[in-house]
Design a protein around this motif. Structure first.
Motif, PDB file in Angstrom:
ATOM      1  N   ASP A   1      -6.519  -5.548  -0.771  1.00 51.55           N
ATOM      2  CA  ASP A   1      -7.348  -5.107  -1.893  1.00 51.55           C
ATOM      3  C   ASP A   1      -7.246  -3.597  -2.108  1.00 51.55           C
ATOM      4  O   ASP A   1      -7.501  -3.103  -3.218  1.00 51.55           O
ATOM      5  CB  ASP A   1      -8.809  -5.486  -1.654  1.00 51.55           C
ATOM      6  CG  ASP A   1      -9.059  -6.992  -1.788  1.00 51.55           C
ATOM      7  OD1 ASP A   1      -8.178  -7.688  -2.318  1.00 51.55           O
ATOM      8  OD2 ASP A   1     -10.124  -7.446  -1.338  1.00 51.55           O
ATOM      9  N   ARG A   2      -6.877  -2.862  -1.052  1.00 47.02           N
ATOM     10  CA  ARG A   2      -6.721  -1.410  -1.152  1.00 47.02           C
ATOM     11  C   ARG A   2      -5.297  -1.016  -1.545  1.00 47.02           C
ATOM     12  O   ARG A   2      -4.948   0.168  -1.517  1.00 47.02           O
ATOM     13  CB  ARG A   2      -7.112  -0.750   0.171  1.00 47.02           C
ATOM     14  CG  ARG A   2      -8.625  -0.758   0.407  1.00 47.02           C
ATOM     15  CD  ARG A   2      -8.994  -0.584   1.867  1.00 47.02           C
ATOM     16  NE  ARG A   2      -8.275   0.518   2.501  1.00 47.02           N
ATOM     17  CZ  ARG A   2      -8.220   0.710   3.825  1.00 47.02           C
ATOM     18  NH1 ARG A   2      -8.829  -0.147   4.640  1.00 47.02           N
ATOM     19  NH2 ARG A   2      -7.579   1.726   4.326  1.00 47.02           N
ATOM     20  N   GLY A   3      -4.475  -2.002  -1.872  1.00 48.25           N
ATOM     21  CA  GLY A   3      -3.114  -1.713  -2.312  1.00 48.25           C
ATOM     22  C   GLY A   3      -2.123  -1.475  -1.202  1.00 48.25           C
ATOM     23  O   GLY A   3      -1.051  -0.903  -1.424  1.00 48.25           O
ATOM     24  N   LEU A   4      -2.459  -1.939   0.006  1.00 49.77           N
ATOM     25  CA  LEU A   4      -1.591  -1.740   1.162  1.00 49.77           C
ATOM     26  C   LEU A   4      -0.922  -3.051   1.556  1.00 49.77           C
ATOM     27  O   LEU A   4      -1.517  -4.132   1.446  1.00 49.77           O
ATOM     28  CB  LEU A   4      -2.407  -1.201   2.343  1.00 49.77           C
ATOM     29  CG  LEU A   4      -3.084   0.156   2.100  1.00 49.77           C
ATOM     30  CD1 LEU A   4      -4.145   0.423   3.162  1.00 49.77           C
ATOM     31  CD2 LEU A   4      -2.049   1.274   2.091  1.00 49.77           C
TER      32      LEU A   4
ATOM     33  N   GLY B   1      18.763   8.850  -3.576  1.00 52.34           N
ATOM     34  CA  GLY B   1      18.628   8.099  -4.818  1.00 52.34           C
ATOM     35  C   GLY B   1      17.767   6.863  -4.694  1.00 52.34           C
ATOM     36  O   GLY B   1      17.875   5.924  -5.498  1.00 52.34           O
ATOM     37  N   ARG B   2      16.872   6.839  -3.724  1.00 52.95           N
ATOM     38  CA  ARG B   2      15.983   5.690  -3.553  1.00 52.95           C
ATOM     39  C   ARG B   2      14.670   5.930  -4.293  1.00 52.95           C
ATOM     40  O   ARG B   2      14.071   6.991  -4.165  1.00 52.95           O
ATOM     41  CB  ARG B   2      15.679   5.449  -2.070  1.00 52.95           C
ATOM     42  CG  ARG B   2      16.877   4.975  -1.258  1.00 52.95           C
ATOM     43  CD  ARG B   2      16.488   4.764   0.197  1.00 52.95           C
ATOM     44  NE  ARG B   2      17.632   4.319   0.982  1.00 52.95           N
ATOM     45  CZ  ARG B   2      17.948   3.046   1.202  1.00 52.95           C
ATOM     46  NH1 ARG B   2      17.173   2.085   0.704  1.00 52.95           N
ATOM     47  NH2 ARG B   2      19.011   2.719   1.915  1.00 52.95           N
ATOM     48  N   ASP B   3      14.211   4.918  -5.029  1.00 56.04           N
ATOM     49  CA  ASP B   3      12.900   5.025  -5.647  1.00 56.04           C
ATOM     50  C   ASP B   3      11.854   4.453  -4.683  1.00 56.04           C
ATOM     51  O   ASP B   3      12.163   4.116  -3.533  1.00 56.04           O
ATOM     52  CB  ASP B   3      12.861   4.335  -7.004  1.00 56.04           C
ATOM     53  CG  ASP B   3      13.149   2.839  -6.929  1.00 56.04           C
ATOM     54  OD1 ASP B   3      13.031   2.253  -5.825  1.00 56.04           O
ATOM     55  OD2 ASP B   3      13.486   2.245  -7.969  1.00 56.04           O
ATOM     56  N   ALA B   4      10.627   4.321  -5.145  1.00 52.22           N
ATOM     57  CA  ALA B   4       9.539   3.897  -4.265  1.00 52.22           C
ATOM     58  C   ALA B   4       9.728   2.485  -3.719  1.00 52.22           C
ATOM     59  O   ALA B   4       9.141   2.137  -2.689  1.00 52.22           O
ATOM     60  CB  ALA B   4       8.205   3.986  -5.004  1.00 52.22           C
ATOM     61  N   THR B   5      10.540   1.669  -4.399  1.00 54.11           N
ATOM     62  CA  THR B   5      10.772   0.304  -3.923  1.00 54.11           C
ATOM     63  C   THR B   5      11.916   0.220  -2.919  1.00 54.11           C
ATOM     64  O   THR B   5      12.178  -0.849  -2.369  1.00 54.11           O
ATOM     65  CB  THR B   5      11.078  -0.639  -5.096  1.00 54.11           C
ATOM     66  OG1 THR B   5      12.327  -0.256  -5.707  1.00 54.11           O
ATOM     67  CG2 THR B   5       9.974  -0.584  -6.138  1.00 54.11           C
ATOM     68  N   GLY B   6      12.586   1.341  -2.675  1.00 56.73           N
ATOM     69  CA  GLY B   6      13.768   1.325  -1.830  1.00 56.73           C
ATOM     70  C   GLY B   6      13.523   1.602  -0.360  1.00 56.73           C
ATOM     71  O   GLY B   6      14.456   1.565   0.459  1.00 56.73           O
TER      72      GLY B   6
ATOM     73  N   LEU C   1      -0.874   7.985   0.338  1.00 55.01           N
ATOM     74  CA  LEU C   1       0.515   7.691   0.012  1.00 55.01           C
ATOM     75  C   LEU C   1       0.613   6.530  -0.977  1.00 55.01           C
ATOM     76  O   LEU C   1       1.406   6.566  -1.918  1.00 55.01           O
ATOM     77  CB  LEU C   1       1.292   7.365   1.295  1.00 55.01           C
ATOM     78  CG  LEU C   1       1.564   8.545   2.235  1.00 55.01           C
ATOM     79  CD1 LEU C   1       2.106   8.045   3.567  1.00 55.01           C
ATOM     80  CD2 LEU C   1       2.535   9.528   1.603  1.00 55.01           C
ATOM     81  N   ALA C   2      -0.199   5.506  -0.766  1.00 52.76           N
ATOM     82  CA  ALA C   2      -0.181   4.358  -1.677  1.00 52.76           C
ATOM     83  C   ALA C   2      -0.613   4.775  -3.082  1.00 52.76           C
ATOM     84  O   ALA C   2      -0.064   4.288  -4.078  1.00 52.76           O
ATOM     85  CB  ALA C   2      -1.080   3.253  -1.143  1.00 52.76           C
ATOM     86  N   SER C   3      -1.581   5.684  -3.169  1.00 50.46           N
ATOM     87  CA  SER C   3      -2.057   6.135  -4.483  1.00 50.46           C
ATOM     88  C   SER C   3      -0.994   6.913  -5.239  1.00 50.46           C
ATOM     89  O   SER C   3      -1.039   7.010  -6.468  1.00 50.46           O
ATOM     90  CB  SER C   3      -3.311   7.000  -4.318  1.00 50.46           C
ATOM     91  OG  SER C   3      -2.997   8.269  -3.755  1.00 50.46           O
ATOM     92  N   LEU C   4      -0.016   7.463  -4.489  1.00 48.63           N
ATOM     93  CA  LEU C   4       1.081   8.196  -5.121  1.00 48.63           C
ATOM     94  C   LEU C   4       2.215   7.266  -5.550  1.00 48.63           C
ATOM     95  O   LEU C   4       3.228   7.719  -6.087  1.00 48.63           O
ATOM     96  CB  LEU C   4       1.617   9.256  -4.155  1.00 48.63           C
ATOM     97  CG  LEU C   4       0.636  10.387  -3.788  1.00 48.63           C
ATOM     98  CD1 LEU C   4       1.261  11.296  -2.730  1.00 48.63           C
ATOM     99  CD2 LEU C   4       0.253  11.186  -5.022  1.00 48.63           C
ATOM    100  N   GLY C   5       2.061   5.979  -5.275  1.00 50.37           N
ATOM    101  CA  GLY C   5       3.074   5.005  -5.667  1.00 50.37           C
ATOM    102  C   GLY C   5       3.998   4.574  -4.558  1.00 50.37           C
ATOM    103  O   GLY C   5       4.888   3.740  -4.778  1.00 50.37           O
ATOM    104  N   ALA C   6       3.801   5.113  -3.356  1.00 53.42           N
ATOM    105  CA  ALA C   6       4.661   4.728  -2.228  1.00 53.42           C
ATOM    106  C   ALA C   6       4.266   3.344  -1.718  1.00 53.42           C
ATOM    107  O   ALA C   6       3.124   2.900  -1.872  1.00 53.42           O
ATOM    108  CB  ALA C   6       4.530   5.753  -1.104  1.00 53.42           C
TER     109      ALA C   6
END
Length: 295
Positions: free
Chosen positions: A46-49, A230-235, A252-257
């Protein structure tokens, strides 16, 4: 010296009896080990982790115990969301009894997670299990290419191992076990240099790096290396322990990681807890307060 002492205590049956029998340890155990695994997984999700769950237990002494570990993981799967991971120690699956037994048991769990959108990562253990760990990982990847493995940066051959695994899912951690000096770095600076070198290899590879550290400097280096590669957050993803730096996990999660929390559960918590204290001796003060403070 404190780290070595704590690692020695983690293997002491006498110390385990003393600590485990004290009613005052519950607070510190609950901080690092999930009491209700379903509730903890839901809260973190629920916290995005993201989560990786470890059913605690290692070095089983007979086949029945190894089968019990397999059944515990199979029962756990219904409580995990898609995208979750399970961390499995091969000694809990019978590695010290028979390598084929551990392989067969790990394969059973791999087959069960495959249809659920869940991954499996083979966890790191004592240095004398590494060759068998990597051999079993190689065999499993032939049918289950997403199975992950852990490399410990404190071991001197970590970078070489990472080069051989540059196309795999690899969790890189500093390491929470002891090893002879001929096989392992001993100073924090040497271990950090090894960790950074391994990160660079993995980020420049074709696999999926899982950067398991709470060290702010290494987190920053990982972020920079990902951009350069060249890795994005999904890499790639960061991984941190349940109960350690939760604010940083959320930041870190709030930054999109992508941030995955390593959540252990089960009654066999003593060796795990002692290794966590050895990794971060500052936690020893919290532990001592938990033992000495009566409520």
């Amino acid at each position: 010296m404190l780290r070595q002492a704590l690692l020695a205590v983690s293997r002491s049956e006498r110390a385990e009896r003393v600590v485990s029998s004290s009613p005052l340890t519950r607070g510190v155990v609950k901080r690092y080990v999930a009491d209700d695994i379903g509730a903890v997984v839901t809260e973190l999700s629920d916290r995005g982790l993201l989560v990786t769950v470890d059913h605690l237990g290692e070095d089983v002494t007979d086949r029945a115990q190894a089968e019990g570990a397999v059944q515990a993981y199979l029962a756990l799967l219904d409580r995990l969301p898609s995208g979750a991971d399970v961390s499995v120690k091969l000694t809990a699956l019978g590695l010290r009894l028979n390598e084929q037994l551990a392989l067969d048991n790990a394969a059973s769990i791999c087959e069960a997670v495959a249809d659920r959108g869940i991954t499996l990562t083979l966890d790191a253990e004592e240095h004398d299990t590494v060759d068998a760990l990597l051999s079993i990982h190689s065999t499993l990847r032939k049918e289950h290419p997403d199975v992950g493995v852990v490399i410990q940066a404190y071991l001197r051959d970590a970078a070489e191992r990472c080069r051989k695994l540059e196309s795999a899912r690899v969790r890189l951690c500093k390491g929470a076990y002891s090893a002879p000096e001929a096989l392992a770095f001993t100073s924090p600076k040497e271990i950090d240099r090894s960790f950074a070198k391994c990160m660079k290899i993995l980020m420049n590879g074709t696999g999926y790096p899982m950067i398991a550290t709470h060290d702010p400097r290494l987190v920053e280096i990982a972020s920079a290396l990902a951009v350069l590669a060249g890795r994005d957050a999904t890499g790639f993803e960061y991984q941190m322990l349940y109960g350690v730096r939760p604010e940083e996990q959320e930041r870190l999660a709030s930054l999109g990681a992508q941030v995955r929390v390593y959540v252990p559960y089960g009654s066999d918590w003593y060796p795990y807890l002692m290794r966590r204290l050895a990794e971060r001796p500052a936690n020893l003060a919290f532990f001592a307060r938990s033992l000495l403070t009566r409520t």
